[in-house]
Design an enzyme around this catalytic site. Sequence first.
Site, PDB file in Angstrom:
ATOM      1  N   GLY A  35     -58.549 -66.661  42.438  1.00 36.85           N
ATOM      2  CA  GLY A  35     -58.338 -67.588  43.544  1.00 36.85           C
ATOM      3  C   GLY A  35     -56.862 -67.785  43.894  1.00 36.85           C
ATOM      4  O   GLY A  35     -56.488 -67.788  45.070  1.00 36.85           O
ATOM      5  N   THR A  36     -56.037 -67.941  42.883  1.00 36.03           N
ATOM      6  CA  THR A  36     -54.624 -68.209  43.141  1.00 36.03           C
ATOM      7  C   THR A  36     -53.980 -67.041  43.892  1.00 36.03           C
ATOM      8  O   THR A  36     -53.250 -67.239  44.875  1.00 36.03           O
ATOM      9  CB  THR A  36     -53.883 -68.467  41.811  1.00 36.03           C
ATOM     10  OG1 THR A  36     -54.554 -69.536  41.137  1.00 36.03           O
ATOM     11  CG2 THR A  36     -52.431 -68.820  42.027  1.00 36.03           C
ATOM     12  N   GLY A  76     -64.047 -65.083  40.562  1.00 44.04           N
ATOM     13  CA  GLY A  76     -65.288 -64.782  39.845  1.00 44.04           C
ATOM     14  C   GLY A  76     -65.683 -65.813  38.804  1.00 44.04           C
ATOM     15  O   GLY A  76     -66.862 -66.060  38.577  1.00 44.04           O
ATOM     16  N   CYS A  82     -55.848 -76.999  35.935  1.00 42.78           N
ATOM     17  CA  CYS A  82     -54.431 -76.638  35.912  1.00 42.78           C
ATOM     18  C   CYS A  82     -53.557 -77.856  35.707  1.00 42.78           C
ATOM     19  O   CYS A  82     -52.431 -77.749  35.252  1.00 42.78           O
ATOM     20  CB  CYS A  82     -54.034 -75.966  37.220  1.00 42.78           C
ATOM     21  SG  CYS A  82     -55.236 -74.784  37.763  1.00 42.78           S
ATOM     22  N   THR A  92     -53.720 -50.470  40.295  1.00 44.24           N
ATOM     23  CA  THR A  92     -55.043 -49.964  39.913  1.00 44.24           C
ATOM     24  C   THR A  92     -56.026 -51.111  39.746  1.00 44.24           C
ATOM     25  O   THR A  92     -55.725 -52.098  39.073  1.00 44.24           O
ATOM     26  CB  THR A  92     -54.933 -49.164  38.587  1.00 44.24           C
ATOM     27  OG1 THR A  92     -53.997 -48.108  38.796  1.00 44.24           O
ATOM     28  CG2 THR A  92     -56.273 -48.595  38.151  1.00 44.24           C
ATOM     29  N   ASN A 115     -62.237 -79.139  44.539  1.00 45.53           N
ATOM     30  CA  ASN A 115     -62.523 -78.897  43.125  1.00 45.53           C
ATOM     31  C   ASN A 115     -62.543 -80.168  42.280  1.00 45.53           C
ATOM     32  O   ASN A 115     -63.103 -80.179  41.199  1.00 45.53           O
ATOM     33  CB  ASN A 115     -61.500 -77.917  42.532  1.00 45.53           C
ATOM     34  CG  ASN A 115     -60.078 -78.283  42.866  1.00 45.53           C
ATOM     35  OD1 ASN A 115     -59.733 -78.438  44.028  1.00 45.53           O
ATOM     36  ND2 ASN A 115     -59.247 -78.444  41.855  1.00 45.53           N
TER      37      ASN A 115
HETATM   38  C1  LIG Z   1     -60.252 -74.795  44.753  1.00 43.29           C
HETATM   39  C2  LIG Z   1     -59.588 -73.828  43.822  1.00 43.29           C
HETATM   40  N1  LIG Z   1     -58.734 -72.914  44.312  1.00 43.29           N
HETATM   41  C3  LIG Z   1     -58.124 -72.017  43.539  1.00 43.29           C
HETATM   42  C4  LIG Z   1     -58.323 -71.995  42.183  1.00 43.29           C
HETATM   43  C5  LIG Z   1     -57.613 -70.975  41.354  1.00 43.29           C
HETATM   44  O1  LIG Z   1     -58.470 -69.930  41.009  1.00 43.29           O
HETATM   45  P1  LIG Z   1     -58.078 -68.956  39.811  1.00 43.29           P
HETATM   46  O2  LIG Z   1     -58.212 -69.748  38.554  1.00 43.29           O
HETATM   47  O3  LIG Z   1     -59.064 -67.833  39.894  1.00 43.29           O
HETATM   48  O4  LIG Z   1     -56.693 -68.484  40.056  1.00 43.29           O
HETATM   49  C6  LIG Z   1     -59.200 -72.937  41.604  1.00 43.29           C
HETATM   50  C7  LIG Z   1     -59.414 -72.957  40.148  1.00 43.29           C
HETATM   51  O5  LIG Z   1     -59.555 -74.000  39.531  1.00 43.29           O
HETATM   52  C8  LIG Z   1     -59.842 -73.880  42.453  1.00 43.29           C
HETATM   53  O6  LIG Z   1     -60.676 -74.797  41.960  1.00 43.29           O
END
Ligand SMILES: Cc1ncc(COP(=O)(O)O)c(C=O)c1O
Length: 388
Positions: free
Chosen positions: A71-72, A200, A325, A237, A151
């Site tokens: 996600g990040t 994922g 986080c 890759t 989240n």
């Molecule tokens: C809304 C949201 N965006 C982004 C992320 C980040 O995803 P990733 O942990 O795969 O980098 C999270 C993870 O907690 C999330 O809840």
Amino acid sequence: MDPIYLDHAATTPIDPKVLEVMIQTYQEVIGNPSSIHSFGRQARKVIDDARHKIAKYIGARSRDIVFTSGGTEGDNMAIIGAAMAHRKSGKHIITTKIEHHGVFRTCEYLEKQGFEVDYLDVDRTGRISLDDLKSKLRDDTILVSIMYGNNEVGTIQPIREIAHLLSEHQALFHTDAVQAFGTVDMDVKDTPIDLLSMTGHKIGGPKGVGFLYIRDGVTLASFTHGGDQERKRRAGTQNVPAIAGLGKAVEQVAGHLSERISDCLLARRSLLGALDSSGINYRINGNPEHFLPQVLNLYFPGTNVETLLTRLDLEGIAVSSGSACTAGSIEPSHVLTAMFGPDAAETRSSIRISFGSGNTPERVAQAGTVIARCVHDLVESGKAGETL
Ligand SMILES: Cc1ncc(COP(=O)(O)O)c(C=O)c1O
């Protein structure tokens, strides 16, 4: 009591079917997907199949899906990529005050690079106002980034309305769909979203893999420089077994969406039922109508969140104070602060409970009873001026 995991919004256990596919891929697929020999072609087929499944599920074309590390990275790729590619058309960006740090801090970074960012307020249920968005849109707005579902409190934004509003404007529309993906039906054919990021590990897939959907015709500046993978949009890759696992995880979501939603709603009702029968005082933080079924954020007046989480951990119950986080930091949640104000009691006394596989109604009710007991003890000791 066996520990109960109620922190699925932080991450989910891997689905056994996903694990099976990954192990098989690790064992049987050794080639580099960019190699032209048969081993390479075999690896290429694995990622093409996963891409096809994902694209089909969200109503996209395979070529619109770019694999990322989660996600990040998807958020960064969309926001920085759009800002850098379109800066000649303007330097104004709109986002919200309740984004995940993957979006929030990326926007702050862009401010340092000379972009101007408006952070939309939310109401006490965590929703933005469309009128507010309309009033902030300018001729030089190049990007709007608004998350699908939050989240921490689970509030779902009016994504369809935002997408249709922006389809008349030059601004690209990005949505962070990381939390919403496994429990909200999304279709980029019906809803003109330009960029959508997911990961994922929130849907029973592996950690460290995700994708960014990029609508046909949308250009992004690439910030990885190297090979021509992913149609030159993400050099490096590909993680073939993880991508195979991601494809399987999305297939599982696609085949079981309504079951996933009803299981989460059942768990939610069980937990609230246990709290109600205990008679403790609580309030739900979030929107009563537009919410992710797996996320339940609760305010317990008279408690301290750090103490409550420690107590619950000792009792074998894993919940959190918000985003994984930021959990553990003493900073109050920026989401609850945006909803209730900087000094509101909700920012000090709320926890996030999130449901997923393995959370039977019975086990969740059991957890609810323990939560109620811990809250009761903390409130009583607070009244008596003790520290537990
Ligand atoms: C809304 C949201 N965006 C982004 C992320 C980040 O995803 P990733 O942990 O795969 O980098 C999270 C993870 O907690 C999330 O809840």
